[in-house]
Design an enzyme around this catalytic site. Structure first.
Site, PDB file in Angstrom:
ATOM      1  N   ASP A 317       0.747  -1.063   0.034  1.00 47.77           N
ATOM      2  CA  ASP A 317       0.146  -0.008  -0.017  1.00 47.77           C
ATOM      3  C   ASP A 317       1.042   1.470  -0.001  1.00 47.77           C
ATOM      4  O   ASP A 317       2.089   1.061   0.420  1.00 47.77           O
ATOM      5  CB  ASP A 317      -0.799  -0.099   1.395  1.00 47.77           C
ATOM      6  CG  ASP A 317      -2.035  -0.969   1.200  1.00 47.77           C
ATOM      7  OD1 ASP A 317      -2.193  -1.823   0.462  1.00 47.77           O
ATOM      8  OD2 ASP A 317      -3.168  -0.979   2.140  1.00 47.77           O
ATOM      9  N   HIS A 458       3.916  -2.020   3.313  1.00 47.87           N
ATOM     10  CA  HIS A 458       3.895  -0.840   2.339  1.00 47.87           C
ATOM     11  C   HIS A 458       5.362  -0.735   1.896  1.00 47.87           C
ATOM     12  O   HIS A 458       6.225  -0.718   2.570  1.00 47.87           O
ATOM     13  CB  HIS A 458       3.966   0.201   3.583  1.00 47.87           C
ATOM     14  CG  HIS A 458       2.386   0.103   4.388  1.00 47.87           C
ATOM     15  ND1 HIS A 458       2.011  -0.785   5.190  1.00 47.87           N
ATOM     16  CD2 HIS A 458       1.093   0.793   4.164  1.00 47.87           C
ATOM     17  CE1 HIS A 458       1.068  -0.337   5.876  1.00 47.87           C
ATOM     18  NE2 HIS A 458       0.352   0.442   5.031  1.00 47.87           N
TER      19      HIS A 458
HETATM   20 NI    NI Z   1      -2.570   3.188   3.334  1.00 48.96          NI
END
Ligand code: NI
Length: 502
Positions: A317, A458
């Site tokens: 993400d 991430h």
């Molecule tokens: Ni996010």
């Protein structure tokens, strides 16, 4: 009872004038205060073939006054019905006037005080609210006073001019549900009116709250969906329905007769086709329930059958970032597909990275334009966050994201309603953004994994990207095959629904 009959031409009466004041009545009466007087007059109205008949009476030396007006049409059956309605009111006047006169005589005998105003005052007026060749609609207005401020009521009658039949108000509507609908509309309008009046009042918050509560109670009681409460329905030539409420029905007496107007077009679904035709109101568009979203067939990107193989999906993400290129190299080295939930604003800065993600056989998802908590946005702003990101990705790689991952996994009903793709969350969250030690991060990304799981990470954090080779090695050693989110879900999915694993 003896009357002096005086035939007076009352050219001044128009069918659209409501209420006579007693002063107006006196001017019509001969100036004789000692005799009971009846004046009966007929005059034309502004409507073709509708005349106005007026009966006025003065009794008990002027202490009882009555004025009753009603229409006379070309149809005898209608006239008979109107006469019966009016005669009821006249009979009531006679009875009440006699009772009031007795009370007055007792009072006079006791106190010697002479009344200087009427002790009984009855007035009936009417308005032709609608008339064409087939129908005539008449709204009657009655006022009765025996002291105090009196009572005012409104009721309506509709007739077929050809047959003379009275058309019950209920017959304007397709079924009984009109009462509930009108009740709901009336309550909403009247309570709003009370609330805006309350804002103009001086008083403590408690007093104002009590004012609203008291009036809301009156409104609620007076608008119960019964035919009696809604007998003052007046259809106007301008295509409006006016609902008249009797004095005291939905408010204190000082409000008098209360009315609300509803355009007939707003209640088209309640009206019979005949009524709609008269007022040129389009047939209502049937209200369709919102369509159930069609299942979305999965985009299959590999031959792996996760019903048989142990599958896991890596998702990244918040990118693309400066570390994404390194991550793509790692994934290429291990021949591992992943899914990237990207931000529109970052994709705009690194369009080449977006192109590289797709070229590397990975999947793209929407993570909104700039990472807003979608629960805090209006539906319009949610749409903008998603559409802007989709449009940008589409413009770069010609692919529209098939999934949304909302920032923070934050969703509510508004978000669900505005998302036209499935919502993909996760099963494993290593909290890599807290920058745990390297070995701990690998443990968190691998130990909890079971087949069909989705791992959240991430690619904006360098330590995460650095851990990926060991994560891949560990899971491959445990027999896992890496696939995209589409492959994990594989089964048809539904827009707005949430998926966390296979
Ligand atoms: Ni996010």
């Amino acid at each position: 009872m003896k009357y002096v009959i005086a035939a007076v031409a009352l050219a001044a009466i128009s069918a659209s004038v409501w209420f006579f004041s007693t002063d107006q009545m006196r001017t019509m009466m001969p100036a004789d205060t000692t005799t009971n007087i009846e004046v009966v007059a007929t005059t034309t109205s502004k409507y073709d073939n509708i005349n106005v008949k007026t009966i006025e009476r003065r009794e008990h030396e002027g202490r009882s006054l009555m004025s009753v007006a009603y229409p006379v049409t070309e149809n005898d059956a209608i006239n008979q019905s109107l006469e019966i309605v009016s005669n009821d009111f006249i009979s009531e006047f006679e009875q009440v006037a006699a009772e009031q006169e007795d009370l007055y005589q007792d009072y006079l005998a006791e106190t010697g005080t002479v009344a200087n105003s009427a002790v009984a005052n009855f007035i009936q007026h009417f308005d032709v609210s609608f008339a064409n060749d087939t129908y005539v609609a008449i709204a009657f207005d009655r006022y009765q006073n025996t002291g105090g401020t009196g009572q005012s009521t409104v009721f309506a009658k509709i007739y077929n001019r050809a047959t003379g039949d009275e058309i019950p108000l209920r017959d304007l509507f397709t079924d009984e549900s009109y009462l509930q609908k009108l009740s709901d509309m009336a309550r909403t309008t009247l309570i709003k009116r009370v609330e805006s009046t309350a804002q103009t009042l001086d008083g403590s918050p408690t007093a104002i709250a009590e004012f609203i509560e008291r009036n809301t109670e009156l409104i609620t009681a007076g608008t119960e969906p019964t035919p009696d409460n809604f007998d003052g329905l007046v259809i106007g030539e301008d295509g409006t329905l006016t609902i008249y409420f009797d004095k005291y029905q939905v408010g204190p007496g000082s409000d008098g007769i209360v009315s609300i107007e509803i355009p007939l077009a707003d209640i088209a679904e309640l009206l019979t086709p005949e009524v709609r035709e008269i007022f040129s109101i389009a047939a209502p568009v049937a209200v369709q329930p919102p369509p159930t979203p069609a299942p979305i067939q999965p985009q299959v990107t590999s031959d792996v059958d996760c019903d048989i193989a142990k599958c896991v999906a890596l998702t990244f993400d918040d990118g693309p970032s400066v570390y994404t290129a390194t991550l793509l190299d790692t994934l290429a080295t291990y021949n591992v597909p992943a899914t990237f939930f990207v931000l529109g604003k970052s994709a705009k800065i690194q369009p080449n990275t977006i192109a590289d993600i797709v070229a590397g056989g990975h999947e793209l998802g929407n993570h909104t334009w700039d990472h807003k908590d979608l629960r805090t946005l209006s539906g319009e702003d949610i749409d903008a966050q998603l559409r802007r990101t989709d449009d940008l990705i589409d413009s770069i790689v010609g692919v529209r994201p098939q999934y949304l991952r909302p920032p923070y996994g934050a969703i509510n009903d508004t978000v669900r309603a505005h998302v036209d793709v499935p919502i993909v969350l996760w099963t494993v969250d290593p909290e890599d953004w807290k920058r745990p030690p390297h070995a701990e991060l690998i443990r968190r990304m691998t130990q909890p994994v079971q087949s069909g799981y989705i791992i959240l990470a991430h690619d904006i954090h360098q330590p995460t990207v650095a851990a990926v080779p060991e994560v891949i090695a560990a899971l491959q050693a445990a027999g896992y095959t890496f696939v995209t989110v589409s492959d994990i879900l594989r089964q048809p999915t539904v827009a707005g629904q949430t998926y966390r694993q296979r």
